[in-house]
Design an enzyme around this catalytic site. Structure first.
Site, PDB file in Angstrom:
ATOM      1  N   THR A   1      48.866 -14.544  -8.023  1.00  0.00           N
ATOM      2  CA  THR A   1      48.408 -15.919  -8.197  1.00  0.00           C
ATOM      3  C   THR A   1      48.392 -16.472  -9.591  1.00  0.00           C
ATOM      4  O   THR A   1      48.477 -15.741 -10.563  1.00  0.00           O
ATOM      5  CB  THR A   1      47.008 -16.091  -7.636  1.00  0.00           C
ATOM      6  OG1 THR A   1      46.946 -17.334  -7.048  1.00  0.00           O
ATOM      7  CG2 THR A   1      45.939 -15.914  -8.579  1.00  0.00           C
TER       8      THR A   1
ATOM      9  N   THR B   1      54.464 -17.020  -9.262  1.00  0.00           N
ATOM     10  CA  THR B   1      53.756 -18.274  -9.011  1.00  0.00           C
ATOM     11  C   THR B   1      54.717 -19.240  -8.339  1.00  0.00           C
ATOM     12  O   THR B   1      55.863 -19.357  -8.767  1.00  0.00           O
ATOM     13  CB  THR B   1      53.263 -18.886 -10.341  1.00  0.00           C
ATOM     14  OG1 THR B   1      52.414 -17.943 -11.002  1.00  0.00           O
ATOM     15  CG2 THR B   1      52.500 -20.177 -10.120  1.00  0.00           C
TER      16      THR B   1
ATOM     17  N   GLY C   1      54.715 -22.488 -12.156  1.00  0.00           N
ATOM     18  CA  GLY C   1      55.592 -22.068 -11.072  1.00  0.00           C
ATOM     19  C   GLY C   1      57.064 -22.126 -11.430  1.00  0.00           C
ATOM     20  O   GLY C   1      57.882 -21.414 -10.841  1.00  0.00           O
TER      21      GLY C   1
ATOM     22  N   CYS D   1      56.917 -18.614 -14.111  1.00  0.00           N
ATOM     23  CA  CYS D   1      56.430 -17.305 -13.656  1.00  0.00           C
ATOM     24  C   CYS D   1      56.975 -16.987 -12.263  1.00  0.00           C
ATOM     25  O   CYS D   1      56.769 -17.767 -11.327  1.00  0.00           O
ATOM     26  CB  CYS D   1      54.903 -17.311 -13.630  1.00  0.00           C
ATOM     27  SG  CYS D   1      54.178 -15.792 -12.987  1.00  0.00           S
TER      28      CYS D   1
END
Length: 178
Positions: free
Chosen positions: A8, A169, A163, A166
């Site tokens: 996360t 993510t 996002g 990473c």
């Protein structure tokens, strides 16, 4: 395949009289995306007046959610509940092995409860945790400094930017606001 879950990115943004916590929806096991729409941001407390988001091992995070909510019910105040949970975390062996971080916020306070039992209050009203936390934190700070966007929009955009960078993510954002 590795059995390590990378699960996360969570960001908490405070601007004006609003606070928002956003999280992505991706859960990864080794090199495989296991789920793209996990919900890692929740409301806690009797009236849902505390927002919480987690990063780390899902089962450990749910355990911490339950323990934190019990402290919140008992003490009725966010900071006190966080400190009491941190005390337990440092003294109870079973908690010491939990691999998770929590971000919690109410109308006045934002806190990180760390895996070592620390309670940390951000100095600028922005905090981010998880695999994309550094990217989300940087994005949120830049948006805070150079735009008039509200807390909810900054949190959402910060997760989106993380996002893009990473691999653990995604851009499936869940956001909640007080």
């Amino acid at each position: 395949m590795s059995n390590v879950f990378h699960a996360t990115t969570i960001v908490c943004v405070r601007r004006g009289d609003k606070v928002a916590i956003a999280g992505d929806g991706q859960v990864t096991l080794g090199h495989t995306v296991m789920k793209s729409n996990a919900r890692k941001v929740r409301r806690l407390g009797r009236d849902g007046q505390v927002l919480a988001g987690f990063a780390g091992a899902a089962a450990d995070a749910f355990t911490l959610f339950e323990l934190f909510e019990a402290k919140l019910e008992k003490h009725g105040q966010l900071s006190r509940a966080a400190v009491e949970l941190a005390k337990d975390w440092r003294t109870e062996r079973r908690l010491g092995k939990l691999e998770a971080l929590l971000v919690v916020a109410d109308k006045e306070t934002s806190l990180v409860i760390s895996g070592t039992g620390d309670v940390i209050e951000p100095e600028d009203g922005i905090v981010a945790i998880g695999s994309g936390g550094s990217y989300a934190l940087s994005a949120a700070r830049a948006l805070m400094a150079h735009t008039a966007l509200d807390a909810r929009t900054i949190a959402t955009e910060a997760i989106g930017i993380a996002g893009n960078i990473c691999i653990y993510t995604n851009r499936n954002v869940v956001v909640d606001e007080l």
